[in-house]
Design an enzyme around this catalytic site. Structure first.
Site, short mmCIF file in Angstrom:
data_model
loop_
_atom_site.label_atom_id
_atom_site.label_comp_id
_atom_site.label_asym_id
_atom_site.label_seq_id
_atom_site.Cartn_x
_atom_site.Cartn_y
_atom_site.Cartn_z
N SER A 60 0.85 -1.20 0.00
CA SER A 60 0.00 0.00 0.00
C SER A 60 0.88 1.25 0.00
O SER A 60 1.68 1.42 -0.91
CB SER A 60 -0.97 -0.03 1.19
OG SER A 60 -1.99 0.91 1.04
N ASP A 146 -9.82 -4.08 -5.25
CA ASP A 146 -9.21 -3.20 -4.25
C ASP A 146 -9.76 -1.78 -4.41
O ASP A 146 -9.55 -1.15 -5.45
CB ASP A 146 -7.69 -3.21 -4.44
CG ASP A 146 -6.96 -2.46 -3.34
OD1 ASP A 146 -7.60 -1.71 -2.58
OD2 ASP A 146 -5.73 -2.63 -3.25
N HIS A 181 -7.87 -5.07 -1.05
CA HIS A 181 -6.65 -4.42 -0.59
C HIS A 181 -5.82 -5.30 0.34
O HIS A 181 -4.60 -5.21 0.37
CB HIS A 181 -7.01 -3.11 0.11
CG HIS A 181 -5.84 -2.20 0.32
ND1 HIS A 181 -5.12 -1.67 -0.73
CD2 HIS A 181 -5.26 -1.73 1.46
CE1 HIS A 181 -4.14 -0.89 -0.25
NE2 HIS A 181 -4.22 -0.93 1.06
#
Length: 208
Positions: A60, A146, A181
Site C-alpha cells: 500500500s 481493491d 486491498h
C-alpha cells in the site's frame, strides 16, 4: 537460509512520536524515502548486507515507499516486492472523482490547487520517475476489487517499466482476481501469496 530481516521505521509513521509522523507528511514526504534508503545504507555500512543484495518489501503506502526507493536507488536492491503499491500517486491524487482521493489531500497535499504539492508529489511518484535505465527485478501485486489502490496502478507501473528498462531484470505483475486491498482472504491462499513473495526474494539473491 542465513537471511537478516530488518524493519525500517521511516518518517511518516509514529514509531518515534508525532513529530516523526509530521516529518514524513505532505511537503516532507520525501523524508520517508530518503530514510528508507539511509536504512539500507546503514545495513551495508554495518556489514549486515551488500549493495545489490537487499530485497525490499512494502504494501500500500509501503508499496509507494519501496517503489520510490526502487526508482531513486535501483543499485541497492536485489529485488523489490511491492504489494498493492500506491505507485501512480500524481494521477490518483489528482483525480477527485475517486472516492478516496479528497479525504487523502491533507496527508499528501492537493496537486490540483497547490503547485508546490504537485511538484513535491511529481518528484517521488514512482510511475512518473521511471526512466530508461537498468532496474532490479520487481514483483508487483494487486487485487481486482481493491478500492484503496486500484489494480491499474501496479499494472500501469509494470507496463511503463517494461517499456523503459534497459536491463534484463524482469518486472512481474500478479493481479488477484478475487482479492481486495488486504490480499487473499482464505488461509491457504494467503500462505500461497507469502510463499510467492519468499520464492521471489530467494530467487532475487540467487539462493533459490
Amino acid at each position: 537460509r542465513g537471511w537478516i530481516f530488518a524493519i525500517a521505521h521511516v518518517r511518516g509513521g509514529t514509531e518515534k512520536g508525532w513529530n516523526w509522523f509530521l516529518g514524513g507528511r505532505a511537503a516532507h514526504k520525501m523524508n520517508s524515502f530518503t530514510d528508507f534508503i539511509a536504512a539500507a545504507e546503514a545495513l551495508i555500512g554495518g556489514g549486515y548486507a551488500r549493495a545489490g543484495n537487499i530485497v525490499a518489501q512494502g504494501g500500500s503506502a509501503g508499496g509507494l515507499l519501496v517503489g520510490a526507493a526502487f526508482t531513486m536507488r535501483p543499485d541497492l536492491w536485489a529485488g523489490v516486492i511491492a504489494e498493492v503499491p500506491f505507485v501512480d500517486v500524481l494521477n490518483t491524487i489528482s483525480d477527485d472523482t475517486l472516492p478516496l482521493t479528497p479525504p487523502e489531500w491533507p496527508e499528501w497535499g492537493n496537486p490540483i490547487t497547490d503547485p508546490a504539492a504537485y511538484d513535491t508529489i511529481a518528484a517521488y511518484s514512482p510511475y512518473d520517475n521511471l526512466a530508461p535505465r537498468a532496474y532490479p527485478p520487481i514483483l508487483c501485486t494487486g487485487g481486482l476489487s481493491d478500492p484503496r489502490v486500484t489494480y491499474w496502478e501496479p499494472a500501469k507501473f509494470v507496463a511503463r517499466l517494461r517499456a523503459l528498462a534497459t536491463g534484463p531484470a524482469p518486472a512481474l505483475l500478479r493481479i488477484d482476481m478475487e482479492a481486495g486491498h488486504a490480499g487473499a482472504a482464505g488461509r491457504f491462499d494467503a500462505l500461497k501469496q507469502t510463499a510467492l513473495n519468499y520464492a521471489f526474494a530467494l530467487w532475487s539473491v540467487g539462493a533459490a
